[in-house]
Each structure stands twice: as C-alpha cells, then as structure tokens.
Scaffold this active site. Structure first.
Site, PDB file in Angstrom:
ATOM      1  CB  SER A   1     -15.823  -1.290 -10.826  1.00  0.00           C
ATOM      2  OG  SER A   1     -16.986  -0.577 -10.502  1.00  0.00           O
ATOM      3  CG  ASN A   2     -21.105  -1.370 -10.300  1.00  0.00           C
ATOM      4  OD1 ASN A   2     -21.784  -0.454 -10.782  1.00  0.00           O
ATOM      5  ND2 ASN A   2     -20.476  -1.219  -9.136  1.00  0.00           N
TER       6      ASN A   2
ATOM      7  NE  ARG B   1     -25.904   1.748  -8.124  1.00  0.00           N
ATOM      8  CZ  ARG B   1     -24.648   1.566  -7.751  1.00  0.00           C
ATOM      9  NH1 ARG B   1     -24.244   1.933  -6.529  1.00  0.00           N
ATOM     10  NH2 ARG B   1     -23.774   1.022  -8.574  1.00  0.00           N
TER      11      ARG B   1
ATOM     12  CE1 TYR C   1     -12.975   3.107  -9.673  1.00  0.00           C
ATOM     13  CE2 TYR C   1     -15.199   2.503 -10.350  1.00  0.00           C
ATOM     14  CZ  TYR C   1     -14.087   2.289  -9.553  1.00  0.00           C
ATOM     15  OH  TYR C   1     -14.087   1.244  -8.650  1.00  0.00           O
TER      16      TYR C   1
ATOM     17  CG  ASP D   1      -2.222   0.751   0.954  1.00  0.00           C
ATOM     18  OD1 ASP D   1      -2.166   1.978   0.724  1.00  0.00           O
ATOM     19  OD2 ASP D   1      -3.291   0.120   0.954  1.00  0.00           O
TER      20      ASP D   1
ATOM     21  N   GLY E   1      -6.428   1.250  -5.893  1.00  0.00           N
ATOM     22  CA  GLY E   1      -6.983   2.114  -6.944  1.00  0.00           C
ATOM     23  C   GLY E   1      -7.966   3.107  -6.367  1.00  0.00           C
TER      24      GLY E   1
ATOM     25  CG  ASP F   1       2.376   4.835  -6.712  1.00  0.00           C
ATOM     26  OD1 ASP F   1       1.441   4.074  -7.085  1.00  0.00           O
ATOM     27  OD2 ASP F   1       2.474   6.033  -7.054  1.00  0.00           O
TER      28      ASP F   1
ATOM     29  CE  LYS G   1     -11.748  -0.401 -10.782  1.00  0.00           C
ATOM     30  NZ  LYS G   1     -10.585  -0.907 -10.029  1.00  0.00           N
TER      31      LYS G   1
HETATM   32  C1  15L Z   1     -17.268   1.099  -7.214  1.00  0.00           C
HETATM   33  O1  15L Z   1     -16.640   0.474  -8.060  1.00  0.00           O
HETATM   34  C2  15L Z   1     -16.612   2.202  -6.452  1.00  0.00           C
HETATM   35  O2  15L Z   1     -15.275   1.923  -6.153  1.00  0.00           O
HETATM   36  C3  15L Z   1     -17.356   2.558  -5.200  1.00  0.00           C
HETATM   37  O3  15L Z   1     -16.926   3.823  -4.810  1.00  0.00           O
HETATM   38  C4  15L Z   1     -18.882   2.553  -5.399  1.00  0.00           C
HETATM   39  O4  15L Z   1     -19.233   3.539  -6.325  1.00  0.00           O
HETATM   40  C5  15L Z   1     -19.329   1.223  -5.943  1.00  0.00           C
HETATM   41  O5  15L Z   1     -18.604   0.904  -7.127  1.00  0.00           O
HETATM   42  C6  15L Z   1     -20.833   1.208  -6.269  1.00  0.00           C
HETATM   43  O6  15L Z   1     -21.199   1.114  -7.446  1.00  0.00           O
HETATM   44  O7  15L Z   1     -21.615   1.298  -5.317  1.00  0.00           O
END
Ligand code: 15L
Length: 263
Positions: free
Chosen positions: A109-110, A173, A135, A31, A71, A47, A139
């Site tokens: 990430s979603n 959500r 973002y 980290d 990240g 880093d 990804k």
């Molecule tokens: C993510 O990928 C983010 O890192 C987090 O900050 C939230 O936005 C999360 O998704 C989400 O969709 O709730």
C-alpha cells in the site's frame, strides 16, 4: 498460470480474479467467506493467518503463483494489523517454499510510505519506509518478509504499493492516488509475468496527471497504466479535507486523527 488469489471475495479480489480469468489464467480463490454463487473456478474457505489451513490449500492444488490481496484495509490495533498482513504473508511464503511455488504478487500500500512529506517530491522506489499508521507498519513488515524470502529462497516477489483502487476517483486526493480497475489487472498481470524480478517494488497507481509516485519501477516490470484520473476531475467536488489530505501521500491515514500531538 494457475494462480492462488487470496482475498478473492474482497474489493480488489472480485475485480482481479475476473481480469486474470479473462487473461487466460486458471484462478484458485481463497477467502474467509464462501465462494460467491456462480464462481467458475476452485475456491477454498480458509484464514490465511492459519498456517495449517494455508498448507492444506497448497497440498490440494498445483500452483504456479500467489496473488496475496487478503487483509484488513483499514487501521486496527497493531496485533490485528500484524496478523492480517504479516502473519498471512509468512504463512503463504512458508507454503510456497514447501511446495516450490516461485512467484508472489503482494497488495502492499501507499501507506507504507504514507507519512513521507509531499514536499520531498515524487516518491520513488528508493523511498525509505515511512508508514502513516499501524496498517502502514504492517505493510512495511510484510514487504520486508518478501525481501527475506527472495534473498533466502529465490522467490520472485513483487510488492505493489497500491493507491486508491476504485471504479473512479471520488475525491481531490483520488485524482493523484487512483488505481483504475483496468490498470489494477494490468499491474497484477505484469507483476506475475515479469521475467525474474527478484524482490521488487512498484507503485500501483494509474497514469494520473496529478500522480505523486514514480511509475518507472512498474514500467520496468511491464506495467503500463492506461487510465488517468484527470478524466474525472470535472465531476469531483472540493472537500473540507483536501488541503490536509495533500500534505502527505497517505492522506486521511496521515492526518491528525491518527497522529496525536507530540508528547
Ligand atoms: C489503502 O491501502 C487502503 O486499503 C484503502 O482503504 C485506502 O485507504 C487506500 O489505501 C487509499 O490510500 O486511498
């Protein structure tokens, strides 16, 4: 397994490292910040965007796998997002090739598919990239790098498109997007131990009654989520953005403040 966990001090890392240690793994933390007091395993302050620093960590440790959680979790400028997610992933993959480390589990990430209209139905692993932010773009690009290194070098790379990793859901959500802490650990463990996945994508979501993502790709890799956000439904207050947040899976990231009217 001796596992390097990047972002070990972050919100995902703090939970996943404890879970991996409990499962008997030998964790090495990495980290930007020093090890929290009392950390019972090896730690490197570096880093991940710095290729030389990453190489030095790999030279100092004998590793079996990488769990890349480091990240920025929010929307920044495009260069910052690319550094935070793509350059870091590239540095780790280069070091993995140089040191013959064969497996990486990636906190995608979603938001890589966050702008896919919900009206299109449940999101499967076949969903085309449809990021909702820079973002999300980063990804998508990091996932593409994993695919490349899997094809080119035979690395096993599992991209976990994580929803909302929280102790408990905090919004309407979240009843669809929640990934519980326990399921997060189960997800990483499955992605670390699935036999020969090649490059694979799974949705990192709990078994939520109101879920929007196909959990089968994860189940095929051995990820059996056990929690359901519905258990918290009674304690969630409706919010003013609920309707807008339900239009796209990316929720707030897909909403107007990031998406100006068309030119
Ligand atoms: C993510 O990928 C983010 O890192 C987090 O900050 C939230 O936005 C999360 O998704 C989400 O969709 O709730």
């Amino acid at each position: 397994m001796r596992v390097l966990v990047t972002g070990a001090a972050g919100s995902l890392g703090r939970v996943i490292t404890v879970g991996l240690v409990e499962l008997g793994h030998d964790v090495v933390g990495l980290d930007l910040v020093p090890a929290p007091e009392g950390t019972p395993y090896a730690w490197h302050e570096a880093d991940c965007a710095d290729g030389d620093a990453v190489e030095a960590v790999f030279a100092a440790e004998r590793l079996d796998a990488v769990v890349h959680l480091a990240g920025a979790p929010e929307e920044l400028s495009l260069p910052d997002e690319l550094t935070s997610h793509v350059i870091t992933t590239a540095a780790l993959l280069d070091a993995m090739v140089a040191h013959r480390v064969h497996r990486i589990v990636y906190a995608s990430s979603n938001h890589a598919v966050g702008r896919t209209p919900r009206a299109a139905g449940e999101l499967t692993e076949q969903a085309l990239p449809r990021p909702d932010t820079y973002y999300g773009v980063a990804k998508v690009a990091a996932e593409a790098l994993l695919q490349l290194f899997s094809d080119r070098h035979g690395i096993d790379a599992v991209a976990c498109r994580i929803g909302s990793f929280l102790e408990q859901p905090t919004s309407v959500r979240g009843l669809s997007t929640w990934l519980s802490h326990g399921d997060g650990v189960r997800m990483v463990e499955a992605a670390l131990s699935a036999p020969a996945p090649g490059f694979a994508v799974l949705y990192g979501i709990s078994a939520n009654t109101r879920g929007w993502w196909d959990l089968e790709p994860g189940r095929r890799l051995g990820y059996e989520p056990q929690d359901d956000a519905e258990d918290f439904a009674g304690s969630i207050e409706p919010g003013p953005d609920d309707e807008a947040e339900a239009e796209f899976p990316g929720g707030p990231f897909a909403m107007a403040r990031f998406h100006r009217p068309a030119l």
